[in-house]
Design an enzyme around this catalytic site. Structure first.
Site, short mmCIF file in Angstrom:
data_model
loop_
_atom_site.label_atom_id
_atom_site.label_comp_id
_atom_site.label_asym_id
_atom_site.label_seq_id
_atom_site.Cartn_x
_atom_site.Cartn_y
_atom_site.Cartn_z
N HIS A 27 41.14 31.70 76.41
CA HIS A 27 42.60 32.42 76.64
C HIS A 27 43.49 31.51 76.53
O HIS A 27 45.24 31.71 76.82
CB HIS A 27 42.19 31.53 78.88
CG HIS A 27 43.35 32.49 79.53
ND1 HIS A 27 43.72 33.33 79.64
CD2 HIS A 27 44.69 31.53 80.65
CE1 HIS A 27 45.05 33.70 80.36
NE2 HIS A 27 45.67 32.43 80.21
N ASP A 62 38.86 34.67 75.34
CA ASP A 62 38.64 34.86 77.18
C ASP A 62 38.40 35.75 77.60
O ASP A 62 38.07 37.29 77.97
CB ASP A 62 40.30 35.72 76.21
CG ASP A 62 41.49 35.03 78.21
OD1 ASP A 62 40.59 34.59 78.88
OD2 ASP A 62 42.88 36.08 77.68
#
Length: 308
Positions: free
Chosen positions: A282, A253
């Site tokens: 993410h 992420d």
């Protein structure tokens, strides 16, 4: 009727979505909706011993949970996955100013109360966490477990993460960015049709007030909308939370790093070490089946221990 100007994505935009077989329903009777129509998935038995409340973030919708919902339902549980106003199949206010932290939070609180959800296992990521992590303190008896993925609690005690600031700048510079391309870039295992499903709610830029608004309304300063309740939530999770917890982190992420997630984990009472999804970004729910299976197993064992 509503006084809020909005757009409604044509149903045909959602035809033939891969791995999304569910027929949701619409509600419009929550006070804060002011007559807008909100889409929710509500799967599994209504009297189940567990209800998984799955909250998405920006710029996604309930489609993000398509790999997790079947696991939860197969366990005999109920799953409620709303599309926040401005996203998915829900109505989309065209005024960016309509999208406020407090407005979206009120809608979620009213949804929980209207459906009288109990034995909630709260599942959050991105804005689903910014908002969702502030909900249980209002009625702790409803909530029994937390599955927290890549997200943030915006109490304005420190600068917003650098990765988020880069995301905010990109959104401002390219408000019509391809959501499908964004998801595909971080999840190369997705099919083109799956990636395209994330663009489906937004046939034109006019539908995208929410995706333009949300990066700008993340609380950053003491007087920002959402800071007071986020600070109260910090205290709740650190001191008053009595449920079970699990954290899963997409290690790739660029927005919320493993280090920022570790700070969040340390603020959640008795939260175990995280499950690390090495290839997850993410939107870690794109690897959600394994996360959901582990969550069902962990929370089942935790409940059985507490019963004895």
């Amino acid at each position: 009727m509503t006084s809020i100007q909005f757009l409604r994505t044509p149903e045909a935009s959602f035809d033939n979505l891969p791995n999304y077989p569910w027929v949701g329903r619409y509600i419009d009777d929550l006070k804060s909706l002011q007559g807008l129509r909100m889409h929710i998935l509500d799967e599994g038995p209504k009297d189940a011993s567990v209800t998984w409340l799955c909250l998405h973030g920006n710029p996604t919708w309930s489609y993000l949970y398509r790999h997790m919902i079947p696991i939860f339902v197969a366990a005999g549980h109920r799953v409620v996955a709303p599309d926040m106003p401005g996203f998915g199949k829900s109505d989309k206010p065209v005024d960016i100013a309509q999208h406020r932290f407090s407005w979206h939070r009120s809608i979620l609180l009213e949804l929980v109360e209207s459906l009288d959800l109990k034995h909630i296992h709260l599942v959050v990521q991105d804005w689903g966490g910014l908002l969702g992590l502030t909900l249980p303190m209002e009625d702790p008896e409803r909530y029994k477990a937390l599955l927290v993925m890549n997200t943030y609690l915006a109490s304005a005690r420190e600068p917003l993460p650098e990765g988020f600031m880069q995301w905010r700048a990109m959104c401002a510079a390219k408000p019509d960015f391809s959501i499908a391309r964004l998801l595909a870039r971080g999840n190369p295992h997705m099919t083109p049709a799956e990636a395209a499903a994330y663009d489906a709610p937004f046939p034109e830029l006019a539908y995208r007030a929410a995706t333009r608004a949300f990066p700008e309304i993340v609380p950053a300063y003491e007087n920002d909308d959402g800071v007071v309740v986020s600070r109260a939530a910090e205290r709740f999770w650190a001191q008053d939370w009595e449920g079970q917890s699990m954290m899963a982190i997409g290690m790739l992420d660029p927005v919320f790093s493993p280090a920022s997630m570790e700070r969040l984990r340390q603020g959640i009472k008795q939260c175990p070490l995280p499950t690390m999804v090495d290839q997850g970004g993410h939107f870690v729910q794109e690897h959600g089946a394994l996360i959901a299976e582990k969550a069902v197993e962990i929370f089942k064992h935790a409940e059985s221990r507490s019963e004895h």
